[in-house]
Design a protein around this motif. Sequence first.
Motif, PDB file in Angstrom:
ATOM      1  N   GLN A 382       0.857  -1.194   0.000  1.00 48.74           N
ATOM      2  CA  GLN A 382       0.000   0.000   0.000  1.00 48.74           C
ATOM      3  C   GLN A 382       0.880   1.226   0.000  1.00 48.74           C
ATOM      4  O   GLN A 382       1.843   1.317   0.771  1.00 48.74           O
ATOM      5  CB  GLN A 382      -0.912  -0.002   1.223  1.00 48.74           C
ATOM      6  CG  GLN A 382      -1.898   1.160   1.247  1.00 48.74           C
ATOM      7  CD  GLN A 382      -2.750   1.152   2.512  1.00 48.74           C
ATOM      8  OE1 GLN A 382      -2.343   1.716   3.524  1.00 48.74           O
ATOM      9  NE2 GLN A 382      -3.909   0.515   2.449  1.00 48.74           N
ATOM     10  N   GLU A 384       0.366   5.298   0.254  1.00 52.28           N
ATOM     11  CA  GLU A 384      -0.622   6.352   0.554  1.00 52.28           C
ATOM     12  C   GLU A 384       0.116   7.650   0.828  1.00 52.28           C
ATOM     13  O   GLU A 384       1.052   7.690   1.628  1.00 52.28           O
ATOM     14  CB  GLU A 384      -1.470   5.950   1.751  1.00 52.28           C
ATOM     15  CG  GLU A 384      -2.510   6.979   2.126  1.00 52.28           C
ATOM     16  CD  GLU A 384      -3.349   6.545   3.326  1.00 52.28           C
ATOM     17  OE1 GLU A 384      -4.107   7.381   3.841  1.00 52.28           O
ATOM     18  OE2 GLU A 384      -3.215   5.375   3.745  1.00 52.28           O
ATOM     19  N   THR A 425      -8.250   9.479  -0.686  1.00 49.90           N
ATOM     20  CA  THR A 425      -8.577   9.235   0.724  1.00 49.90           C
ATOM     21  C   THR A 425      -9.440  10.366   1.258  1.00 49.90           C
ATOM     22  O   THR A 425      -9.581  11.439   0.636  1.00 49.90           O
ATOM     23  CB  THR A 425      -7.288   9.125   1.550  1.00 49.90           C
ATOM     24  OG1 THR A 425      -6.575  10.376   1.479  1.00 49.90           O
ATOM     25  CG2 THR A 425      -6.398   8.016   1.012  1.00 49.90           C
ATOM     26  N   ARG A 431      -4.491   6.825  -2.302  1.00 46.78           N
ATOM     27  CA  ARG A 431      -4.035   5.537  -1.832  1.00 46.78           C
ATOM     28  C   ARG A 431      -4.044   4.515  -2.976  1.00 46.78           C
ATOM     29  O   ARG A 431      -5.008   4.453  -3.755  1.00 46.78           O
ATOM     30  CB  ARG A 431      -4.920   5.034  -0.705  1.00 46.78           C
ATOM     31  CG  ARG A 431      -4.490   3.681  -0.124  1.00 46.78           C
ATOM     32  CD  ARG A 431      -5.497   3.117   0.861  1.00 46.78           C
ATOM     33  NE  ARG A 431      -5.648   4.002   2.021  1.00 46.78           N
ATOM     34  CZ  ARG A 431      -6.783   4.596   2.378  1.00 46.78           C
ATOM     35  NH1 ARG A 431      -7.879   4.443   1.614  1.00 46.78           N
ATOM     36  NH2 ARG A 431      -6.848   5.360   3.439  1.00 46.78           N
ATOM     37  N   SER A 433      -3.478   0.347  -3.366  1.00 45.61           N
ATOM     38  CA  SER A 433      -3.354  -0.925  -2.645  1.00 45.61           C
ATOM     39  C   SER A 433      -3.399  -2.073  -3.621  1.00 45.61           C
ATOM     40  O   SER A 433      -4.144  -2.035  -4.618  1.00 45.61           O
ATOM     41  CB  SER A 433      -4.478  -1.073  -1.609  1.00 45.61           C
ATOM     42  OG  SER A 433      -4.492   0.015  -0.705  1.00 45.61           O
TER      43      SER A 433
END
Length: 439
Positions: A382, A384, A425, A431, A433
């Motif tokens: 991930q 972010e 977000t 983000r 993932s």
Amino acid sequence: MTTTGEDHEPARGGPWWWDRRRGAVLDVSLGVVSALECAAEGVPFARDAGIPPAMGVVFGLLAGSMLVVRRKWPIAVVLVALAITPAEMGFLMGVVGLYTMAASELPRRIIGALAGMTFLGTLVVTFVRLGQDMARDGLDLGDWFLPFASIATSLGMTAPPLLLGLYVGQRRRLMESLRERADSLERELQLLAERAEERAEWARGEERTRIAREMHDVVAHRVSLMVVHAAALQAIARKDPEKAVKNAALVGDMGRQALTELREMLGVLRSGGGGARAERASVPLAAVGVAAAAAASRAAEDGESSSEGPCLSELDELIGQSEAAGMVVNLSVEGAERAYAAEVESTAFRVVQEALTNVHKHAAGAKTHVRLAHRVSEIAMQVENEPPPEVSSASSARLPSGGNGLVGMKERVAALGGVFVSGPTDAGGFRVSAVIPAS
């Protein structure tokens, strides 16, 4: 090249029921000869029957001309020949009619019944006529001669045309069966060639997509960092010459790395393309599709084997390059590190690389968190970033974006059976993932 079944069909150029003109000429010629024979044999028949010879000639002409329709009605020809056997007429018509019937598509029981009737009719007529001739001439050749001569004559008139007709008919059916099988095989080969060409086109498309993705991964990240460093260099060139020199050195190092990776990729493409061209030059045209698919597959395999791509051990170096460009990156790793398949590690690395590149492009100076989790049967990552600051030294770089980065990451992950999710977000950042199976 084998022609199709339609090309094998004979062209219908003859009159009425004949497929060819030469068949009609042959049957008419046989009918004329048979009519003349029966007409000649009708004279002694008329004399023995006590009727005018002209009637015997007319009867012979009508009966013998039946041979013209032997292809359309072979049973009628055999029955007429059998009917005029007592009159000792129709020798040619009986032999040709029996041959035509045996070579036709009639059921075997009908052919056998009519052949048996012809044999018995010839046997009886021969026995009676030969007995009468021997009695009239006063010949005494023994009791065995008459049955033997009758049976031999009957067999000689029925067995050869019957066996020849059965052989010709069977051979004709065999040839038709082989021709149908050849046509079917040709259609299958054409279908296989079309499918092979489709597979080759699909393989070429996949290879183009893979090359475009690799080029994007190699160029986008390096060049993005170079542009960021160049913008920073422009901003601090006069204020901090030492830092400007350091940034210039970083730009040069990244440019050399990008050129090295591009040369390696182009070398793989050149070797793979040459193999494909050589493969196509050595095979027939009918197998071009198969060769193209095989060559594309080998090129892909050669590319993978010669350059397995980056691995997760290079992740620290990747993050260090982003930090050198002014980005604050936090890396956290969960679980015990272990080795994965080359394509899994390469995909995981590229996802992180592309996510960091997007941060440089769209949120320069934003703090970024990179999380990597080693699980039992999968690896998760991930990336972010927080909202970018209002003023950034690198914001003036104005990095272009083609909009293919997220699409390429999703395709990479999906190709390995993984899951990819990206989006903004609630805090105003972004983000990325991904979860990839370990095997």
